[in-house]
Design a protein around this motif. Structure first.
Motif, PDB file in Angstrom:
ATOM      1  N   MET A 171     100.831  42.611  37.923  1.00 16.29           N
ATOM      2  CA  MET A 171     101.233  41.282  37.492  1.00 16.29           C
ATOM      3  C   MET A 171     100.817  41.123  36.035  1.00 16.29           C
ATOM      4  SD  MET A 171      99.999  37.588  38.991  1.00 16.29           S
ATOM      5  CE  MET A 171     101.071  37.573  40.397  1.00 16.29           C
ATOM      6  N   PRO A 172     101.773  41.209  35.132  1.00 14.19           N
ATOM      7  CA  PRO A 172     101.467  41.018  33.716  1.00 14.19           C
ATOM      8  C   PRO A 172     100.942  39.606  33.453  1.00 14.19           C
ATOM      9  CG  PRO A 172     103.644  41.960  34.023  1.00 14.19           C
ATOM     10  CD  PRO A 172     103.128  41.576  35.380  1.00 14.19           C
ATOM     11  N   THR A 173     100.462  39.405  32.245  1.00 16.86           N
ATOM     12  CA  THR A 173      99.815  38.138  31.899  1.00 16.86           C
ATOM     13  C   THR A 173     100.738  36.931  32.075  1.00 16.86           C
ATOM     14  OG1 THR A 173      98.435  39.325  30.335  1.00 16.86           O
ATOM     15  CG2 THR A 173      98.497  36.949  30.118  1.00 16.86           C
ATOM     16  N   THR A 174     102.006  37.032  31.694  1.00 13.85           N
ATOM     17  CA  THR A 174     102.905  35.872  31.775  1.00 13.85           C
ATOM     18  C   THR A 174     103.077  35.370  33.213  1.00 13.85           C
ATOM     19  OG1 THR A 174     104.040  36.558  29.774  1.00 13.85           O
ATOM     20  CG2 THR A 174     105.195  35.005  31.198  1.00 13.85           C
ATOM     21  N   PRO A 213      93.027  43.983  32.534  1.00 14.14           N
ATOM     22  CA  PRO A 213      94.215  44.609  33.129  1.00 14.14           C
ATOM     23  C   PRO A 213      94.506  44.022  34.509  1.00 14.14           C
ATOM     24  CG  PRO A 213      92.305  45.991  33.504  1.00 14.14           C
ATOM     25  CD  PRO A 213      91.838  44.824  32.641  1.00 14.14           C
ATOM     26  N   PHE A 214      95.745  44.154  34.916  1.00 18.81           N
ATOM     27  CA  PHE A 214      96.082  43.845  36.304  1.00 18.81           C
ATOM     28  C   PHE A 214      95.840  45.112  37.100  1.00 18.81           C
ATOM     29  CE2 PHE A 214      99.111  43.903  39.851  1.00 18.81           C
ATOM     30  CZ  PHE A 214      98.642  42.797  40.548  1.00 18.81           C
ATOM     31  N   GLY A 254      94.265  42.908  42.456  1.00 17.89           N
ATOM     32  CA  GLY A 254      95.100  41.755  42.130  1.00 17.89           C
ATOM     33  C   GLY A 254      95.886  41.223  43.316  1.00 17.89           C
ATOM     34  N   TRP A 255      96.543  42.109  44.051  1.00 18.38           N
ATOM     35  CA  TRP A 255      97.342  41.647  45.195  1.00 18.38           C
ATOM     36  C   TRP A 255      96.461  41.143  46.328  1.00 18.38           C
ATOM     37  CZ3 TRP A 255     101.780  40.243  43.761  1.00 18.38           C
ATOM     38  CH2 TRP A 255     102.516  40.970  42.838  1.00 18.38           C
ATOM     39  N   THR A 256      95.307  41.781  46.521  1.00 18.82           N
ATOM     40  CA  THR A 256      94.366  41.312  47.545  1.00 18.82           C
ATOM     41  C   THR A 256      93.838  39.923  47.174  1.00 18.82           C
ATOM     42  OG1 THR A 256      93.731  43.579  48.062  1.00 18.82           O
ATOM     43  CG2 THR A 256      92.215  41.830  48.762  1.00 18.82           C
ATOM     44  N   SER A 309      91.818  40.327  37.158  1.00 19.19           N
ATOM     45  CA  SER A 309      90.553  40.969  36.782  1.00 19.19           C
ATOM     46  C   SER A 309      89.663  40.139  35.874  1.00 19.19           C
ATOM     47  CB  SER A 309      90.814  42.329  36.107  1.00 19.19           C
ATOM     48  OG  SER A 309      91.596  43.147  36.913  1.00 19.19           O
ATOM     49  N   ALA A 310      89.770  38.835  35.942  1.00 17.69           N
ATOM     50  CA  ALA A 310      88.949  37.953  35.103  1.00 17.69           C
ATOM     51  C   ALA A 310      87.575  37.782  35.768  1.00 17.69           C
ATOM     52  CB  ALA A 310      89.643  36.616  34.885  1.00 17.69           C
TER      53      ALA A 310
END
Length: 196
Positions: free
Chosen positions: A1-4, A66-67, A72-74, A138-139
């Motif tokens: 998932m990109p930033t946008t 990074p994603f 990310g999906w979890t 990933s924040a």
């Protein structure tokens, strides 16, 4: 998932928070008209600020992270599940749900829906979302800071609700609340601005 797309997700969460505010405000007017007494006004601004900072922190940190697909999906799945739990709480409490701790004399403690199994199900949702939403991208700094500060704030909030229940008839038996948070009185959303 990109930033946008992630920023779009954050915008959707912000819109959900606005819907919570509208619902909470409408329910507060009803509760106050029924003689509700408010508890915990002192910590409310801090709650609002913390929840707003979660969204801002996610937006500011994500471009530098990074994603990671598995994480990310979890995390996204957990964030969506947290929203489901939050709105289950709202639906269960109906017009008694609020983000503030409002106690209406004479109302029985809510023991249905998620309150059948958890004393503070809305706060379970807040904790899960506060950890998961940042980790979608990933924040981890935002996730860590929010989780630690939220733990401190929830101690204050839950203690406030328990005191309100005790004043209105006892924390263990059906009392008279209309609160914004946990144990089944009228509970809150845990969002800043909609403030519990």
């Amino acid at each position: 998932m990109p930033t946008t797309p992630y920023l779009l997700l954050l915008a959707l969460v912000a819109a959900e928070r606005i819907a919570e505010l509208v619902t909470a405000r409408r329910n507060a007017v009803r509760s106050l008209a029924r003689g509700a007494r408010e508890y915990g006004r002192g910590h409310y601004p801090a709650m609002v600020a913390l929840h707003a900072a979660l969204l801002v922190g996610c937006a500011l940190e994500a471009p530098y992270r990074p994603f990671l697909p598995v994480l990310g999906w979890t995390a996204l799945g957990l964030a969506v599940a947290a929203q489901g739990l939050r709105w289950w709480c709202v639906a269960t409490l109906g017009p008694r749900w609020n983000t503030r701790v409002l106690v209406v004399p004479g109302l029985a403690l809510v023991t249905g829906g998620p309150y059948r199994w958890l004393r503070h199900p809305n706060y379970v949702a807040v904790v899960a979302e506060g950890l998961a939403l940042p980790l979608v991208h990933s924040a981890w700094l935002t996730a860590t800071a929010f989780t630690l500060l939220n733990a401190l704030l929830l101690r204050v909030r839950i203690s406030c609700e328990d005191r309100a229940l005790a004043i209105c008839g006892g924390a263990g038996r059906p009392a008279a609340p209309d609160a914004a948070g946990g144990s089944g009185i009228a509970r809150a959303s845990g969002f800043p601005g909609v403030a519990p």
